[in-house]
Design an enzyme around this catalytic site. Structure first.
Site, PDB file in Angstrom:
ATOM      1  N   GLU A   1      -4.181  -8.830   7.296  1.00 28.25           N
ATOM      2  CA  GLU A   1      -4.054  -8.665   8.739  1.00 28.25           C
ATOM      3  C   GLU A   1      -3.166  -7.453   8.985  1.00 28.25           C
ATOM      4  O   GLU A   1      -2.443  -7.031   8.103  1.00 28.25           O
ATOM      5  CB  GLU A   1      -3.422  -9.922   9.350  1.00 28.25           C
ATOM      6  CG  GLU A   1      -4.364 -11.112   9.292  1.00 28.25           C
ATOM      7  CD  GLU A   1      -3.667 -12.401   9.669  1.00 28.25           C
ATOM      8  OE1 GLU A   1      -3.035 -12.434  10.732  1.00 28.25           O
ATOM      9  OE2 GLU A   1      -3.763 -13.350   8.879  1.00 28.25           O
ATOM     10  N   ASN A   2      -3.229  -6.915  10.163  1.00 30.52           N
ATOM     11  CA  ASN A   2      -2.453  -5.719  10.507  1.00 30.52           C
ATOM     12  C   ASN A   2      -2.758  -4.577   9.546  1.00 30.52           C
ATOM     13  O   ASN A   2      -1.915  -3.761   9.272  1.00 30.52           O
ATOM     14  CB  ASN A   2      -0.934  -5.948  10.457  1.00 30.52           C
ATOM     15  CG  ASN A   2      -0.543  -7.298  10.986  1.00 30.52           C
ATOM     16  OD1 ASN A   2      -1.057  -7.713  11.999  1.00 30.52           O
ATOM     17  ND2 ASN A   2       0.362  -7.968  10.304  1.00 30.52           N
ATOM     18  N   CYS A   3      -3.950  -4.551   8.986  1.00 29.73           N
ATOM     19  CA  CYS A   3      -4.295  -3.502   8.038  1.00 29.73           C
ATOM     20  C   CYS A   3      -4.859  -2.353   8.843  1.00 29.73           C
ATOM     21  O   CYS A   3      -5.896  -2.491   9.483  1.00 29.73           O
ATOM     22  CB  CYS A   3      -5.330  -4.019   7.043  1.00 29.73           C
ATOM     23  SG  CYS A   3      -5.673  -2.862   5.724  1.00 29.73           S
ATOM     24  N   LEU A   4      -4.155  -1.226   8.827  1.00 34.34           N
ATOM     25  CA  LEU A   4      -4.553  -0.127   9.716  1.00 34.34           C
ATOM     26  C   LEU A   4      -5.560   0.789   9.027  1.00 34.34           C
ATOM     27  O   LEU A   4      -5.505   0.986   7.861  1.00 34.34           O
ATOM     28  CB  LEU A   4      -3.315   0.673  10.138  1.00 34.34           C
ATOM     29  CG  LEU A   4      -2.234  -0.171  10.807  1.00 34.34           C
ATOM     30  CD1 LEU A   4      -1.028   0.685  11.127  1.00 34.34           C
ATOM     31  CD2 LEU A   4      -2.761  -0.818  12.078  1.00 34.34           C
TER      32      LEU A   4
END
Lengths: 127, 106, 105
Positions: free
Chosen positions: C102-105
């Site tokens: 998650e929150n993987c940009l």
């Protein structure tokens, strides 16, 4: 608006206020996910555990049987996500007959410090 | 100045009490939705929170209720604690703009 | 080789319990990566991270955790980039059987 920022302790970042107990609803978990996201994006991020939120800090938690992610395990990753400033309201602990020995993280602060933290944050997200 | 909003009734929820415990003398407290019941001048013994409101107000804190939420619930201005001023959506926006940040108690 | 691994829409294992070293090799092949000792070391550390924190880490926390456990030489994004191109946190998580970070940009 900056006039009441108080010198060295000014935070000027994002403050996440955790005010709800874990597991009963999704707030605690969503707050933690928001904190991890803020941290990993490089924002100056502080976390304040206050009111019912201090229950999130009790250990050991074993949430397997209720099919939830372990809140305490997730919270212990905060430092790896560059969220190093974790604060705990002393009064909330006292009201619940808790002490520093019962909680797994955070620096305990009094009401004046809580007020300062709120007053010096650029934005506050409440969970 | 910090803006605190409270949207739960003081009679069944700790949100207002929790707010008043950390609200500072230069802050503003705005009661919205069921939070407006917290502005009532209770006929019973003075509760902790109304004492605290009186004290904070004397020290400079400002207290507001949202007019639409009071009207919807049949709360008349005359029933409110003297510390409270009635405001509207535009007043809410102005307070939020004036504040360094907003803390919502829910 | 087991061809019937259940994958989600991102190509990650649907069930962590399906993971095995064979599965890892199969997942790695889909990313055109041949696994070496250096890869396995990271993969097992990533599984440990997930077990400990219940999170699939994005890049920064992963780098920090590797630095803490395997030393600063390996706790660098360039090192991970060489092992798990083009997006180390995502690719390594996939091979380790974890969900997409998650929150993987």
């Amino acid at each position: 608006m900056d006039k009441q920022l108080t010198g060295k302790s000014a935070n000027k970042g994002i403050l996440l206020v955790f005010r709800h107990a874990p597991y009963g609803n999704a707030l605690a978990r969503e707050g933690l996910e928001a904190a991890l996201a803020c941290g990993v994006m490089g924002a100056k991020t502080d976390v304040l555990y206050i009111n019912e939120g201090v229950w999130q800090l009790l250990e050991p938690q074993d949430s397997g049987a209720i099919d939830c992610k372990n809140q305490a395990s997730m919270a212990s990753a905060l430092a790896l996500y560059d969220v190093d400033d974790i604060w705990v309201d002393e009064n909330s602990l006292k009201q619940r007959n808790l002490s520093s020995a019962d909680i797994n993280a955070g620096k305990i602060i009094n009401t004046a410090r809580v007020q300062e933290l709120l007053a010096t944050s650029k934005s506050i997200l409440s969970f | 100045m910090l803006l605190h909003t409270v949207n739960k009734s003081a009679f069944n929820h700790s949100a207002l009490g929790d707010c008043l415990r950390v609200a500072a003398p230069n802050d503003a407290v705005l009661l919205i939705e069921n939070g407006v019941y917290g502005a009532l001048n209770s006929s019973q013994d003075e509760t902790d929170y109304s004492q605290r409101i009186k004290q904070l107000s004397a020290n400079g804190a400002r207290f507001y209720v949202l007019r639409a939420d009071c009207e919807a619930r049949g709360l008349d201005d005359s029933a409110l604690l003297p510390a409270f001023q009635v405001t509207d959506d535009a007043g809410f926006v102005a307070l939020a703009a004036e504040a360094s940040a907003t803390q919502s108690w829910y | 080789m087991d061809k019937t691994l259940k994958l989600d829409s991102d190509g990650h294992l649907q069930y962590l319990a399906d993971w095995s070293e064979q599965a890892a090799q199969q997942l790695a092949a889909s990313e055109n990566i041949e696994l070496s000792e250096a890869h396995w070391e990271i993969i097992y550390l990533l599984k440990e991270f997930y077990q400990r924190f219940e999170l699939a880490p994005p890049m920064r926390p992963l780098v920090k955790y590797i630095a803490q456990n395997l030393g600063k030489e390996k706790g660098r994004s360039i090192y991970l980039m060489q092992l798990f191109p083009p997006s180390p946190a995502r690719v390594a998580s996939k091979i380790a059987g974890l969900p997409r970070p998650e929150n993987c940009l």
